[in-house]
Write an enzyme that holds these catalytic residues in place. Structure first.
Site, PDB file in Angstrom:
ATOM      1  CE  LYS A  73      -7.390   1.451   1.671  1.00 17.73           C
ATOM      2  NZ  LYS A  73      -7.619   0.435   2.973  1.00 17.73           N
ATOM      3  CG  ASP A 113      -2.785  -0.600  -2.786  1.00 23.58           C
ATOM      4  OD1 ASP A 113      -2.691   0.628  -2.333  1.00 23.58           O
ATOM      5  OD2 ASP A 113      -3.228  -1.791  -2.137  1.00 23.58           O
ATOM      6  CG  ASP A 149      -6.454   0.750  -1.468  1.00 19.29           C
ATOM      7  OD1 ASP A 149      -5.326   1.476  -1.033  1.00 19.29           O
ATOM      8  OD2 ASP A 149      -6.269  -0.610  -0.802  1.00 19.29           O
ATOM      9  NE  ARG A 150      -4.595   4.038   3.172  1.00 19.06           N
ATOM     10  CZ  ARG A 150      -4.023   3.644   4.298  1.00 19.06           C
ATOM     11  NH1 ARG A 150      -3.494   5.200   4.723  1.00 19.06           N
ATOM     12  NH2 ARG A 150      -3.866   3.000   5.043  1.00 19.06           N
ATOM     13  CB  THR A 190      -9.880  -1.528  11.973  1.00 24.37           C
ATOM     14  OG1 THR A 190     -10.022  -0.293  12.332  1.00 24.37           O
ATOM     15  CG2 THR A 190      -9.056  -0.524  10.683  1.00 24.37           C
ATOM     16  CG  ASP A 209      -3.224   3.952  -1.341  1.00 26.72           C
ATOM     17  OD1 ASP A 209      -3.924   3.985  -2.263  1.00 26.72           O
ATOM     18  OD2 ASP A 209      -2.986   3.180  -0.781  1.00 26.72           O
ATOM     19  CD  GLU A 222     -11.021   0.579   6.723  1.00 24.09           C
ATOM     20  OE1 GLU A 222     -10.965  -0.062   7.830  1.00 24.09           O
ATOM     21  OE2 GLU A 222     -10.497   0.423   6.104  1.00 24.09           O
ATOM     22  CB  SER A 267      -0.853   0.073   1.055  1.00 20.62           C
ATOM     23  OG  SER A 267      -2.234   0.731   1.474  1.00 20.62           O
ATOM     24  CG  HIS A 268      -0.005   3.859   2.836  1.00 21.77           C
ATOM     25  ND1 HIS A 268      -0.588   2.163   3.184  1.00 21.77           N
ATOM     26  CD2 HIS A 268       0.788   3.925   4.813  1.00 21.77           C
ATOM     27  CE1 HIS A 268      -1.249   2.407   4.643  1.00 21.77           C
ATOM     28  NE2 HIS A 268      -0.435   2.684   5.434  1.00 21.77           N
TER      29      HIS A 268
HETATM   30  C1  G1P Z   1      -4.884   0.640   8.213  1.00 17.95           C
HETATM   31  C2  G1P Z   1      -6.095   1.249   8.011  1.00 17.95           C
HETATM   32  C3  G1P Z   1      -6.821   0.357   7.931  1.00 17.95           C
HETATM   33  C4  G1P Z   1      -7.205  -0.042   6.429  1.00 17.95           C
HETATM   34  C5  G1P Z   1      -5.796  -0.074   6.626  1.00 17.95           C
HETATM   35  C6  G1P Z   1      -5.449  -1.214   5.293  1.00 17.95           C
HETATM   36  O1  G1P Z   1      -4.986  -0.256   8.834  1.00 17.95           O
HETATM   37  O2  G1P Z   1      -6.408   2.027   9.369  1.00 17.95           O
HETATM   38  O3  G1P Z   1      -8.023   1.255   8.556  1.00 17.95           O
HETATM   39  O4  G1P Z   1      -8.363  -1.164   5.827  1.00 17.95           O
HETATM   40  O5  G1P Z   1      -4.691   0.431   6.667  1.00 17.95           O
HETATM   41  O6  G1P Z   1      -5.251   0.126   4.056  1.00 17.95           O
HETATM   42  P1  G1P Z   1      -4.067  -0.262  10.204  1.00 17.95           P
HETATM   43  O7  G1P Z   1      -1.861  -0.506  10.395  1.00 17.95           O
HETATM   44  O8  G1P Z   1      -4.372   0.120  11.292  1.00 17.95           O
HETATM   45  O9  G1P Z   1      -3.948  -2.267  11.351  1.00 17.95           O
HETATM   46 ZN    ZN Z   2      -3.614   0.830  -0.673  1.00 21.10          ZN
END
Ligand code: G1P
Ligand code: ZN
Length: 544
Positions: free
Chosen positions: A377, A280, A282-283, A345, A278, A364, A113-114
């Protein structure tokens, strides 16, 4: 071509977290580490022989290598067809879209992800099931169990595959199709939103915008959709070229990491609209001229205005939000007379609700918004949704949000993160809060009185599965809340998240900065949990 069986041994740390298996690149580079995990995914599945698998990732360092390995292992394990994005690229929502469109058996997304990328950064692997969404816990736990018993993996004995030339190739009895990463996804977006109207807004001469792809996967998506189809000028797209190290940045679209975009939107001659996505894709982050929309508010605004778009004009079945997300969407659901679901979450908890047709929109607080169009997302989807609203309402972002607050009240909201703190200290903080649970009710802190305190537990209304210990909630008699939980996606020490929320119905008092609007609650939260003591930190590392 031969398939070979390679002897291997389990690694003890292959349990997927909130969003797949995420580790430092160096961890994935250990002998057979990647292969073990991929084989464990396949070993936990049944009935995929001859079926289709979708593969792609956010283009970060190790993406190409991992795609090569996965294709060879998929062939040796008996998949019939692989759809892979050109260059090994696919955004997370595009994978979800493609799995659904071509009725694939599942998909593998390569992304952390990010999290920063590069040889010293992070890498990650997520498995998505046939509905296009993240594998539920039942499957991720099965993958983990397989990873603890693994003795062999199967792989085709062949050289490098060409990932860059569109078209078909054969690997043993498996077909490989190198597909355009963007076109299926772009077509879906065009079906959901009024591209003609957005095009007119963008080309009216009265509107300017910026989109920041943060040198990650959404660059090519933004070029095709925003530039080629909607007429945004190239200079409005920032950092649109994907890079293996994301240009050395941290592609998390928030006020801290998307600083270049935030500065542009808060400058004197700021554009009317700004957005970022972000690593990938999705954000999303949504900004207006000198204004930031919290993801929780964004979900509420999209829900309240969904009927203005072609894709959602018939209304919403229901709304789901993760537990720490603010209750702004609850008020919209109430007014619309539809159900609101509060889940733990992680996007995987929305899958059943979406599949059962119980909800249309989900969100979220962590900059994630989406709908039943895919099972992830979706960053660009949220950007296009906002553009569609701006085109129809002909108001500024600021006007839309203040009108929303005036009508529904404002939920002041913020999240304070203490990143990479000592894991033992963070664990003790949570244990202490958990033990204090029952005894906090009735306590007074300044103007606030505790109405309840619990460790959130969720029973899935569709399959009855129970997920416990999802975060400590402290609710106050005026409806304010704070939530404490530890991140399930970090790769260093522990990350403590403190989520804060206060409801303000009076329009005269709705225009404070969120940190000011929440200042007393912030102090109370830090005291109740003794955050300084347990984390050895004076202040949060990231505030969103
Ligand atoms: C974090 C975010 C959560 C999201 C996840 C994946 O997870 O808080 O909402 O779904 O990244 O993008 P966390 O690090 O809090 O477990
Ligand atoms: Zn992501």
């Amino acid at each position: 071509m031969n398939n070979i069986e390679v002897k291997t041994q389990p690694y003890s740390d292959q349990r997927p977290g909130t969003s797949g298996l995420r580790k430092k690149v160096a961890v994935f580079q250990q002998e057979n580490y990647l292969e073990n995990f991929i084989q464990s995914i396949f070993d936990s599945l049944e009935g995929y022989q001859g079926k289709t698998l979708v593969v792609g990732g956010d283009g970060r360092y190790y993406n190409r290598h991992a795609v090569q390995v996965i294709l060879r292992m998929a062939a040796a394990n008996g998949f019939g067809r692989i759809l892979v994005g050109r260059g090994g690229l696919l955004s997370t929502p595009a994978v979800s879209c493609i799995i659904r469109k071509y009725q694939a058996f599942g998909g593998i997304v390569l992304s952390a992800s990010h999290n920063p990328a590069g040889p010293d950064g992070d890498f990650g692997i997520k498995y998505n099931i046939g509905n296009g969404g993240p594998a539920p816990e039942k499957i991720t736990e099965a993958i983990y169990r397989k990873s603890q018993q693994i003795q062999h993996y199967r792989i085709a004995d062949c050289g490098e595959l060409d990932l860059d030339t569109p078209g078909e190739q054969q690997l043993g009895s498996m077909h490989i199709e190198i597909i355009d990463p963007v076109s299926d996804y772009a077509e879906l977006m065009q079906h959901l939103f009024d591209f003609d109207r957005i095009h007119s807004l963008i080309n009216s001469g009265l509107f300017s915008m910026r989109f920041d792809a943060m040198h990650a996967v959404t660059g090519p998506y933004a070029v095709e959709i925003l530039e080629n189809r909607l007429g945004v000028t190239p200079d409005a797209l920032m950092n649109a070229e994907p890079k293996e190290d994301f240009g050395g940045g941290h592609p998390d679209p928030n006020l801290v990491y998307a600083k270049q975009l935030v500065d542009a939107l808060f400058a004197a001659n700021a554009p009317d609209f700004g957005a970022a996505s972000d690593g990938d894709g999705d954000r999303n982050m949504i900004l207006g001229h000198r204004c930031f929309i919290t993801p929780s508010d964004s979900l509420a605004v999209l829900a309240a205005n969904a009927h203005l778009t072609p894709g959602y004009h018939r209304g919403l079945a229901g709304i789901a939000r993760s537990m720490p997300t603010s209750q702004a969407a609850d008020r919209v659901a109430e007014r619309l007379g539809i159900e609101l679901f509060e889940t733990p979450t992680g996007w995987k908890f929305f899958g059943n609700l979406l599949d059962a047709g119980k909800v249309t929109l989900c969100g979220e607080e962590s900059f994630g918004t989406g709908s039943d169009h895919v099972r992830e997302k979706d960053g660009l989807w949220a950007v296009l949704f906002w553009l569609n609203l701006l085109a129809v309402r002909k108001e500024s972002v600021q006007e839309i949000i203040t009108a929303h607050w005036r009508s529904y009240g404002r939920n002041y909201y913020s999240r304070h993160d203490y990143e990479a703190v000592n894991a033992d200290g963070a664990g003790q903080l949570m244990d202490t809060l958990r033990k204090a649970n029952g005894s906090l009710t009735g306590n007074r802190y300044g103007d606030y009185e505790v109405a309840f305190c619990d460790d959130f537990s969720y029973t899935d209304p569709v399959d009855g599965s129970v997920s416990e210990h999802q975060g400590i909630r402290i609710g106050f008699t005026d409806g304010s809340r704070m939530v404490f939980r530890l991140s399930g996606t970090g790769t260093e020490g522990a990350t403590l998240r403190l989520y804060l929320e206060r409801y303000e119905p009076d329009p005269e008092r709705q225009l404070l900065d969120a940190q000011d609007g929440l200042s007393e609650l912030i102090r109370i939260g830090e005291d109740i949990a003794r955050i300084r003591h347990y984390t050895q930190r004076e202040a949060p590392s990231v505030i969103t």
